[in-house]
Write a protein that holds these residues in place. Structure first.
Motif: not given
Length: 395
Positions: A9-10, A12, A29, A32
């Protein structure tokens, strides 16, 4: 976790680039990612530089904060906070305990006064107020349990001046922390650390950011351990600054010196003009020779002052209403430091919590206004004030 097509889903990290952006990227964001628990340990323990959770720090806060650090000559990296009052709160709540005593300048910003009068006593911290330009009065207010002296270099909104050098000596002799709110003067006019302040704070919302679209504060301490305490308290209580606001503030600070100098020059012209108008009882501006704290101003500020002008109309609330209605094109708003000139009425905004008698004792009548001068043409601005004062006089 994989989606229905089997991909992560996320993605790199961002694509690698041999070049770098000229404008600081906005980094919204909240979290992290680290490669391993060992790496995360090293980040928390200081062995590696990195971000973990944005309440604990993020790139935009560091970029904006470093800029203010340099401007103020801060001995250690300051802490960006969610507002100027968050910076005040970090000091007054984060560095005191029940049984301590705090002395405040008697003409602090209204919310700072309210914190001194209501919130600290509720938590068992006693408070006193004294004139920061009268070192004997400040000395008389000291107690064995005094922990902090909080003052503004130039007070809000009456533009009186604190005797910072003498206060620093008094604080040092008695083991007390001198905390200086440098919002009005800014490091362009005054750098409190150079005069012995232990802690310096700002409402970055105001002239540093300068566009009325940011809510931020900044605070730094001379002592490394105190600086760490302020940072930990800010993180623990969630006073962390927003990445977006820090990003906007950095943009504002790029033009800060130019804005400050232009606004100060116009403020000087406006203050001189107001003294010529029938219906104006008095004008307060640090750059004028008739300012009541002229000697202190010459010693501390050395030719730079601020963009703030205060004045008092003849009359009361009716005249005040007529003045603001007639001030065409200017914003009547409880703020300062915008690119446009704003008009503030302490009796109905910043100091409304005080009784009329207490405001009068501080020199704030219903006809008293604080002007945050912006970037308008000086002649145009003076004409607007001539018309508005005349309208108030016609009541």
């Amino acid at each position: 976790m994989k989606n229905e097509k089997g991909s992560i889903v996320r993605p790199d990290a961002l694509p690698a680039s041999a070049s770098r952006p000229v404008v600081t990227p906005l980094s919204p964001s909240v979290v992290y990612a680290s490669e391993t628990p060992d790496m995360l340990d090293q980040q928390y323990e200081g062995g590696l530089q990195g971000y973990t959770y944005s309440r604990e720090g993020h790139p935009n806060a560091d970029v904006a904060g470093r800029r203010i650090d340099r401007m103020e000559g801060a001995p250690h990296p300051g802490v960006m906070t969610s507002s100027g009052m968050a910076a005040v709160s970090a000091v007054l709540l984060g560095l005191t305990k029940a049984g301590d005593h705090v002395i405040g300048g008697n003409q602090l910003y209204g919310r700072s006064l309210r914190m001194m009068a209501e919130d600290l006593p509720r938590l068992g911290v006693e408070t006193s107020m004294a004139d920061p330009g009268d070192i004997d009065a400040m000395r008389a207010a000291l107690r064995p349990e005094t922990r902090i002296i909080l003052v503004e270099v130039v007070s809000n909104p009456t533009l009186r001046v604190a005797d910072i050098r003498a206060l620093a000596e008094l604080a040092r002799e008695n083991g007390v922390l001198l905390v200086v709110d440098n919002t009005f003067t800014t490091p362009r006019a005054f750098r409190p650390f150079e005069f012995g302040a232990d802690i310096v704070l700002h409402s970055v919302t105001k002239l540093l950011a300068g566009h009325s679209d940011v809510m931020l504060g900044w605070v730094a301490a001379r002592d490394a351990a105190l600086n760490d305490r302020l940072r930990v308290f800010t993180v623990t209580t969630g006073m962390t600054a927003s990445p977006f606001d820090c990003w906007l503030a950095e943009r504002g600070m790029l033009s800060f010196d130019l804005r400050f100098d232009r606004a100060q020059a116009t403020a000087t012209a406006l203050a001189d003009h107001l003294t010529t108008l029938r219906g104006v009882k008095r004008v307060l501006y640090p750059g004028r020779a008739d300012h009541p704290d002229r000697a202190l101003l010459d010693e501390l500020l050395g030719g730079r002052f601020c963009n703030m002008v205060s004045f008092e109309l003849d009359g009361g609330r009716a005249e005040a209403n007529a003045f603001t209605r007639a001030a065409e094109g200017l914003s009547f708003a409880p703020t300062l430091g915008d690119v446009g000139t704003t008009i503030s009425h302490p009796a109905s905004s910043s100091h409304r919590a005080l009784t009329a008698e207490k405001r009068a004792a501080l020199g704030m009548s219903e006809g008293f206004f604080r002007i945050s001068v912006g970037l308008e043409d000086p002649d145009t601005l003076c004409q607007v004030f001539s018309d508005a004062v005349a309208a108030a006089g016609a009541i």
